[in-house]
Design an enzyme around this catalytic site. Structure first.
Site, PDB file in Angstrom:
ATOM      1  N   TYR A  19       1.116  -1.068   0.335  1.00  0.00           N
ATOM      2  CA  TYR A  19      -0.087   0.001  -0.078  1.00  0.00           C
ATOM      3  C   TYR A  19       1.228   1.219   0.091  1.00  0.00           C
ATOM      4  O   TYR A  19       1.839   1.538   0.687  1.00  0.00           O
ATOM      5  CB  TYR A  19      -1.063  -0.028   1.080  1.00  0.00           C
ATOM      6  CG  TYR A  19      -1.294   0.682   1.164  1.00  0.00           C
ATOM      7  CD1 TYR A  19      -2.044   1.837   0.536  1.00  0.00           C
ATOM      8  CD2 TYR A  19      -2.589   1.364   2.808  1.00  0.00           C
ATOM      9  CE1 TYR A  19      -3.525   2.988   0.593  1.00  0.00           C
ATOM     10  CE2 TYR A  19      -3.800   2.103   2.413  1.00  0.00           C
ATOM     11  CZ  TYR A  19      -4.362   3.157   1.494  1.00  0.00           C
ATOM     12  OH  TYR A  19      -4.940   4.174   1.830  1.00  0.00           O
TER      13      TYR A  19
ATOM     14  N   LYS B 177      -1.791  -1.605  -4.172  1.00  0.00           N
ATOM     15  CA  LYS B 177      -3.193  -0.206  -3.603  1.00  0.00           C
ATOM     16  C   LYS B 177      -1.761   1.011  -4.172  1.00  0.00           C
ATOM     17  O   LYS B 177      -1.666   1.587  -2.848  1.00  0.00           O
ATOM     18  CB  LYS B 177      -3.813  -0.003  -2.508  1.00  0.00           C
ATOM     19  CG  LYS B 177      -4.636   0.767  -2.652  1.00  0.00           C
ATOM     20  CD  LYS B 177      -5.452   1.275  -1.032  1.00  0.00           C
ATOM     21  CE  LYS B 177      -6.496   2.472  -1.486  1.00  0.00           C
ATOM     22  NZ  LYS B 177      -7.173   2.713  -0.209  1.00  0.00           N
TER      23      LYS B 177
ATOM     24  N   ILE C 288      -9.240  -0.167  -4.563  1.00  0.00           N
ATOM     25  CA  ILE C 288      -9.197  -0.204  -3.167  1.00  0.00           C
ATOM     26  C   ILE C 288      -9.489   1.277  -3.487  1.00  0.00           C
ATOM     27  O   ILE C 288      -8.403   2.115  -2.660  1.00  0.00           O
ATOM     28  CB  ILE C 288      -8.534  -0.825  -2.754  1.00  0.00           C
ATOM     29  CG1 ILE C 288      -8.136  -1.906  -2.987  1.00  0.00           C
ATOM     30  CG2 ILE C 288      -8.750  -0.985  -0.733  1.00  0.00           C
ATOM     31  CD1 ILE C 288      -6.740  -2.645  -2.381  1.00  0.00           C
TER      32      ILE C 288
END
Length: 279
Positions: free
Chosen positions: A141, A169, A211
């Site tokens: 992330y 992400k 996301i």
């Protein structure tokens, strides 16, 4: 438990909200309903204890309980990912172990956040330590605004070499970064975008999903996002892009995030509850 792979991380993967009572207690039945509603409108996965889930307000036991509830509710229809980010490796590993015990298919992990500007060696040590301690695939992330660390594409490649990263992400606001990331790593990992106004352009460039905050407010139309992004530009895709952009700007600019998302979901009849302190 289904393990994540590059091929199984795709489409809309909502970071689901955690419904709380006014007293700050988790509303488990409401949480299960939120998970079911997300699956019903086409979610390709469920992310528990992400940013929209107010991860900062959840302890390890609560994360594990929510993950187990999501796994049981999903019944194998979609994979469940649990957020395991923390300032220390010890805490990240503890969250990872809880996720594995609860049946999560993978972990969402940002670099050590908030205070420290980690070196490349420290970044790699964090992900390598997690990989050695917890046998779960990782969705890395990159969120410079929240972690305080802006991963370069070279950093991300190095992290992929150090740990079982199957997806990322990507929440950078730099479209050059997204472009180069997709070019270099799109065939190796599943690249997912975060900001809603980047979703359709990134899908067109090869992103496999998102996301993001806000698409679920479109209800069943959320399922149109991936095919629109992959098709030739059209009036419908341009209109969808403008709607996603407007939704995202509204949600990020109203109250203290993610309070606005919960308020919007409540207005639409979802049992999203209220935020937990300090929001």
């Amino acid at each position: 438990m289904t393990r994540l792979t590059r091929e199984t991380v795709f489409g809309a993967i909502p970071a689901v909200v955690t419904p709380f009572t006014d007293a700050g207690e988790i509303r488990e039945d409401a949480f299960c309903e939120v998970v079911e509603r997300q699956i019903a409108i086409g979610a390709g996965g469920i992310c528990v204890a992400g940013d929209n889930g107010e991860s900062w307000a959840l302890d390890a036991a609560e994360r594990g309980r929510l993950t187990r509830l999501a796994v049981d509710q999903a019944r194998g229809r979609v994979p469940v990912i649990m957020g395991a980010s923390a300032p220390t490796a010890r805490a990240t590993i503890a969250y990872g172990r809880v996720a594995a015990e609860a049946g999560a298919a993978g972990l969402l992990v940002m670099p050590q956040p908030y205070v420290l500007k980690a070196s490349r060696d420290e970044l790699l040590q964090r992900f390598a330590a997690l990989a050695a301690a917890v046998d779960l695939p990782i969705v890395a992330y990159n969120t410079p605004r929240r972690s305080g660390i802006d991963l370069s594409v070279d950093d991300i490649v190095a992290i992929c070499d150090a740990a079982p990263v199957v997806a990322i992400k990507e929440s950078s606001r730099d479209f050059f970064h997204h472009t180069h990331l997709l070019d270099r790593l799109g065939a190796r990992i599943s690249v997912l975008t975060g900001p809603s106004h980047y979703i359709l352009p990134c899908i067109a460039l090869g992103a496999r999903g998102f996301i993001a905050t806000g698409p679920e407010l479109l209800g069943a139309e959320c399922a149109r996002i991936m095919p629109l992004g992959a098709a030739a530009p059209s009036p419908e895709s341009r209109a969808m892009h403008q709607r996603l952009t407007a939704l995202y700007q509204m949600l990020m600019g109203t109250g203290t995030w993610p309070a606005a998302l919960k308020a919007a979901l409540n207005l639409l009849g979802w049992p999203a509850g209220v935020p937990r302190e300090p929001v």
